[in-house]
Design an enzyme around this catalytic site. Sequence first.
Site, PDB file in Angstrom:
ATOM      1  N   ARG A   1      -4.885  -6.602 -16.212  1.00  0.00           N
ATOM      2  CA  ARG A   1      -5.029  -5.831 -14.978  1.00  0.00           C
ATOM      3  C   ARG A   1      -5.940  -4.631 -15.255  1.00  0.00           C
ATOM      4  NH1 ARG A   1      -1.237  -1.418 -12.464  1.00  0.00           N
ATOM      5  NH2 ARG A   1      -2.512  -1.023 -10.631  1.00  0.00           N
TER       6      ARG A   1
ATOM      7  N   HIS B   1      -7.900   2.892  -8.228  1.00  0.00           N
ATOM      8  CA  HIS B   1      -6.976   3.584  -9.125  1.00  0.00           C
ATOM      9  C   HIS B   1      -7.438   5.048  -9.246  1.00  0.00           C
ATOM     10  CE1 HIS B   1      -3.843   2.764 -12.454  1.00  0.00           C
ATOM     11  NE2 HIS B   1      -4.058   4.074 -12.468  1.00  0.00           N
TER      12      HIS B   1
ATOM     13  N   GLU C   1      -0.381   3.039  -6.721  1.00  0.00           N
ATOM     14  CA  GLU C   1       0.557   4.154  -6.602  1.00  0.00           C
ATOM     15  C   GLU C   1       0.198   5.209  -5.566  1.00  0.00           C
ATOM     16  OE1 GLU C   1       1.320   5.935 -10.389  1.00  0.00           O
ATOM     17  OE2 GLU C   1       2.230   4.133 -11.199  1.00  0.00           O
TER      18      GLU C   1
ATOM     19  N   ASN D   1       5.280  -0.576 -10.193  1.00  0.00           N
ATOM     20  CA  ASN D   1       5.050   0.223 -11.401  1.00  0.00           C
ATOM     21  C   ASN D   1       6.305   1.049 -11.657  1.00  0.00           C
ATOM     22  OD1 ASN D   1       2.435  -0.711 -11.128  1.00  0.00           O
ATOM     23  ND2 ASN D   1       1.481   1.310 -11.039  1.00  0.00           N
TER      24      ASN D   1
ATOM     25  N   TYR E   1       8.480   3.444 -14.760  1.00  0.00           N
ATOM     26  CA  TYR E   1       8.540   4.001 -16.116  1.00  0.00           C
ATOM     27  C   TYR E   1       9.886   4.614 -16.454  1.00  0.00           C
ATOM     28  CZ  TYR E   1       3.445   3.610 -16.391  1.00  0.00           C
ATOM     29  OH  TYR E   1       2.166   3.125 -16.426  1.00  0.00           O
TER      30      TYR E   1
ATOM     31  N   GLU F   1       3.121  -2.208 -13.971  1.00  0.00           N
ATOM     32  CA  GLU F   1       3.017  -1.212 -15.051  1.00  0.00           C
ATOM     33  C   GLU F   1       4.404  -0.881 -15.553  1.00  0.00           C
ATOM     34  OE1 GLU F   1       0.885   2.508 -14.360  1.00  0.00           O
ATOM     35  OE2 GLU F   1      -0.690   1.439 -13.274  1.00  0.00           O
TER      36      GLU F   1
END
Length: 493
Positions: free
Chosen positions: A98, A143, A188, A328, A330, A396
């Site tokens: 990606r 992005h 995002e 995404n 984290y 992600e």
Amino acid sequence: MQCLSTILVLSAVFAGSSCYEVTNLTFPASFLFGTATAAYQIEGAWNESGKSVSRWDHITHTSSIVVDGSNGDVACDSYHKYKEDIEMLKQLGVDFYRFSIAWTRIIPSGFANDINQAGVDYYNNLIDGLLEAGIEPWVTMYHWDIPQVLNYIGDFSNPYTIDYVVDYADVLFSLFGDRVKTWITFNEPLSFCAHFPLSSAAFGVHLPAGISEYLCSHNIVIAHAKIYRLYQLKYKWEQNGRISIALNTEYAEPATDSPADIEASNRKLLYDLGWYAYPLVHGDYPRVMIDTIRNLSAIQGFPFSRLPMFTLNEKVIIRGAYDFFALNHYTSSLTADASSVIGSPSFLNDDLVEQFKDPAWGNSSASWLTVYPEGLRKLLVHIKETYNDPEIAITENGFADEPGVLNDVGRVSYYQSYLSEVLKAMLEDGVKVTAYTAWSLMDNFEWYNGYTVRFGLYYVDFDSPDRTRTAKESAGYYRNVIQTRCLTENCGT
Ligand code: GBH
């Protein structure tokens, strides 16, 4: 319970919570593994071959908000070293890569009047090189590197930008859609509409908080849907690709088991993820956002709700404008009710919650990124239940450490535990996760944190003119997971 597994050197990895039992379930053969990067973070060549100035070129050249004063002028120099990047991807054995395309390389004026052939050649070479290596290209259109000319007119808070980004997407489909079958429109929007402009005047969007976030997100949802519909009408029959938008959220873990905190956590997920996912899946913003922001706006003296409304026509094109759910993720935060606190107008106040970190969770070298793998499983179940059990691609997930750590046990342990929770979500909770993306292929320009925080499977030496790449321990671990479909040494035993 044994602490972590026997594989590699995994002692003392979780600062804080040292015991995590990794599952010995295995990924199905059809599951796809990849890694990701983004144009501004890796390419460099900021003013070469016809490229124009993007917002991030502008920010890094004119402000001092990046902690080490660095920029992406050279970054990993992937504009010149993409062949080496492909070699690394081959070593890892990934199914897909990606990456993002720089709008400023393809249509430097910001408008689709002139196409820059050198930019087109670069991405053609990258895409063809990947396909020759048996690696699927997954392309992110945007992005965060908007052409600076469009930043000057208000970025995505200006509704004209919708048309310009749809034109850009049309150009990308026509140039690359014969070979690119997985598209991510925006990366995002929560980050670039709500988190970033507020944190710095350097972004140059001068609309007040509490207004700008909502205009930006509103226009992004509409732009995404228009791009999706354009593809269905003009390209789908011939190209047969799939389109989504990468949405990011932390998991909101209730701070206590009080009904108010549980409701606050659910509300937070509806604000951060539902802001985009609800319109796309259900046709409008979450009810709690519509009601709360209208009430707060009235109390604050606005003659209108600061949350815009979709027209009926917009609702019709927005609902269902995705082929899979791109996530995404984290980290997580503890979440408590703060509904008695009415702050100044701002998306970050409008959710009426307070968030903080559990000291028991492990740390990383980014203050926002704490290690709580269970949060990913809970988030996946939340998405299954709230958004009609969609197919989910994790686009992600990754861990931050310091520059120069090659024996990156923290990252190995992070991937091992987060992937373990993905497996449990899939095989025990029935969540349809079909792909996983490790952020990032290599160390790169980490936005405000410059080169001080590292996310790569490969180390990059930013002092060397060659930007030498070296595999970290985590690269070997990830390669092994991809090969064996297993997170430990004893799957199936
Ligand atoms: C991703 O965002 C990005 O897509 C990627 O480009 C980036 O390299 C990667 O994360 C690692 O950071 O500084 O306290 O205000 C992840 C979501 C949202 C996390 C914004 C950091 C800012 C927290 N990001 N958030 S703070």
